[in-house]
Structure formats: structure tokens, C-alpha cells
Design a protein around this motif. Structure first.
Motif, short mmCIF file in Angstrom:
data_model
loop_
_atom_site.label_atom_id
_atom_site.label_comp_id
_atom_site.label_asym_id
_atom_site.label_seq_id
_atom_site.Cartn_x
_atom_site.Cartn_y
_atom_site.Cartn_z
N ASP A 185 13.06 -3.45 13.73
CA ASP A 185 13.42 -4.06 12.46
C ASP A 185 12.41 -3.63 11.41
O ASP A 185 11.72 -2.61 11.57
N ARG B 197 19.24 -2.97 14.12
CA ARG B 197 18.61 -3.22 12.82
C ARG B 197 19.67 -3.14 11.72
O ARG B 197 20.51 -2.25 11.70
N VAL C 169 14.98 -5.79 6.36
CA VAL C 169 15.57 -5.22 7.57
C VAL C 169 15.31 -6.16 8.73
O VAL C 169 14.16 -6.51 9.01
N ASN C 170 16.37 -6.56 9.41
CA ASN C 170 16.25 -7.49 10.53
C ASN C 170 17.02 -6.95 11.73
O ASN C 170 17.86 -6.05 11.60
N PHE C 171 16.74 -7.47 12.92
CA PHE C 171 17.45 -7.10 14.14
C PHE C 171 18.49 -8.17 14.40
O PHE C 171 18.16 -9.27 14.87
N THR C 172 19.76 -7.89 14.09
CA THR C 172 20.78 -8.92 14.10
C THR C 172 22.04 -8.45 14.82
O THR C 172 22.27 -7.25 15.00
#
Length: 254
Positions: free
Chosen positions: A107, A128, A141-144
């Protein structure tokens, strides 16, 4: 538990071939009524209880034969993978050689380079993505998770029944009933996270409806734009007719 199964004495045998009875000494038949229950019970002790006992501080989850273990470092992940291989082997099982892998949850904060940075689980793809912080009105930016490509393809194939030879003969309200429960269930499940990933599916449904309208009504058969305008008017007058319209994802018909 022994199960008697029939086995042909000659490969590719027909109805007149000779058959023999053989006893199943281990395992459960695929498609059996109690097979999911038995496999779930077995994995509960092989996987769940074993992790709780030996790795009580390690988060994990499992659904049927799909499981995830969350590790804090690459070294911990490699150790866990080897421990799981030995545990499953001692119980007469083996991890899937292709699906089993270590994934780096990359991320905005984790910037390392690894071979695998995404995975699929229960119809979702975890990777990401750009996300919006509504409180700060900023992007990060995230890990989703979001609906996977494979799940969307399955839904698209099921949606083809709307334009089948029988479907185009029914009325629009009856047509909506044909797909209502399926799409409403999809939106309820996959719409929990990153709902925007479903917009492609909704547009596909709309374009399927355009094709249906053109086949249903002769005056619109050669006029795609008029068919789109016709459906846009219906969507405006009856926003609850289809599941994705009711969820506020009417989208475009072009």
C-alpha cells in the motif's frame, strides 16, 4: 467410513462393459451430501484449533478449504508456510501448490517489491487501490478488497439469460424479476467494499437491457440511440425496477 463404488474394468467402457465393486477406504466423494460437513470438521482440528493452540497471537480466517494467515514480516510468513506444510502433511493433506503463496500487502506505506502483491478470497480481490479519506478530503493508497475479475465474468455469463430466446418475449417488469434476486444478492455482497468496482457490471446489465429492448420492440430494432433514451426514461420513472437502479447505480446506457 467405507463407500461402495462402481468401477469399469475397461477405460471408456459402455453400458455393456463389465463392472466391479470397489470399497472406498479414505476420503469423501466430491458432491456428496455430507462431504462439506466432514471436510469442515476435519479442517477445524487440522487448521483452526492447531493455530489457536500454537499461534494464538497470529490472526487468521478460513471459509471451507480457503484460508488466510496474517503475518507481520516475510520471515514470519515463510516460517508459517513451512509449519503449515508439515502440519497438513502429518494429517494426510497437502497445500495447493499453485494457490498457496506468500503475498505482500503493498500500500502507500509498504513500498517493497515482491512477486505477489494481490490475492483472491471469497470472490474478492485484495490489492492496492486509491481510496478517499472523506474526513480529510484527500486520496491515499490502501490495501483493500473489491469484487474479483473472475466473479464479474461469472455474473456476466449468468446475465446473458436476459437476452436469451425466451427472455426477450416477456415484459420488462417480468424481465426485472428474472434477474432481481441474483443482482440484488450480488450488490448486497460485493457492494460492501469498493462499490465502484461494480459499476462495470451495472453498465453491462444496462447494455444487455438495450439489446433486449431492440429485440423486443420492432420500431427500436434499428435505432440503438432511441433504445437507450427509452430505457433512460424508464429508469427515471421507475428507479426501483432493477436492483442496481434501486441501489443508485443506474449509470449510462451508452
Amino acid at each position: 467410513m467405507g463407500e461402495i463404488v462402481y468401477r469399469a474394468l475397461v477405460d471408456g467402457a459402455d453400458a455393456d462393459a463389465q463392472w466391479e465393486l470397489s470399497s472406498r477406504g479414505k476420503g469423501t466423494p466430491q458432491g456428496g451430501v455430507v462431504s462439506p460437513v466432514l471436510s469442515n470438521l476435519f479442517l477445524h482440528y487440522v487448521f483452526d484449533k492447531w493455530l489457536q493452540k500454537h499461534y494464538s497471537d497470529t490472526p487468521w480466517c478460513r471459509y471451507a478449504d480457503d484460508g488466510l494467515v496474517h503475518c507481520r514480516s516475510e520471515a514470519e510468513a515463510k516460517h508459517m508456510l513451512e509449519a503449515l506444510k508439515q502440519r497438513f502433511q502429518s494429517c494426510g493433506l497437502e497445500l495447493h501448490p499453485v494457490k498457496t503463496k506468500i503475498v505482500y500487502c503493498k500500500d502507500g506505506s509498504r513500498k517493497g517489491r515482491y512477486k505477489h502483491t494481490s490475492f483472491d478470497f471469497l470472490g474478492y480481490t485484495f490489492r492496492r487501490r486509491l481510496c478517499r479519506n472523506r474526513k480529510r478530503n484527500s486520496v491515499f493508497v490502501n490495501f483493500t478488497p473489491a469484487v474479483s475479475k473472475a466473479a464479474l465474468e461469472v455474473n456476466a455469463r449468468k446475465g446473458q439469460k436476459v437476452t436469451s430466446q425466451n427472455a426477450y418475449r416477456v415484459e420488462l417488469r417480468a424481465n426485472s424479476t428474472m434477474v432481481e434476486s441474483h443482482h440484488w444478492g450480488w450488490i448486497g455482497y460485493y457492494g460492501c467494499y469498493t462499490r465502484s468496482a461494480l459499476y462495470g457490471m451495472c453498465r453491462h446489465v444496462n447494455m444487455t437491457l438495450v439489446r433486449w429492448v431492440r429485440r423486443k420492440f420492432k420500431p427500436l430494432r434499428q435505432h440503438k440511440i432511441k433504445a437507450m433514451l427509452f430505457l433512460e426514461k424508464i429508469a427515471d420513472q421507475h428507479p426501483n425496477l432493477f436492483a442496481h437502479w434501486r441501489a443508485g447505480m443506474i449509470g449510462a446506457f451508452a
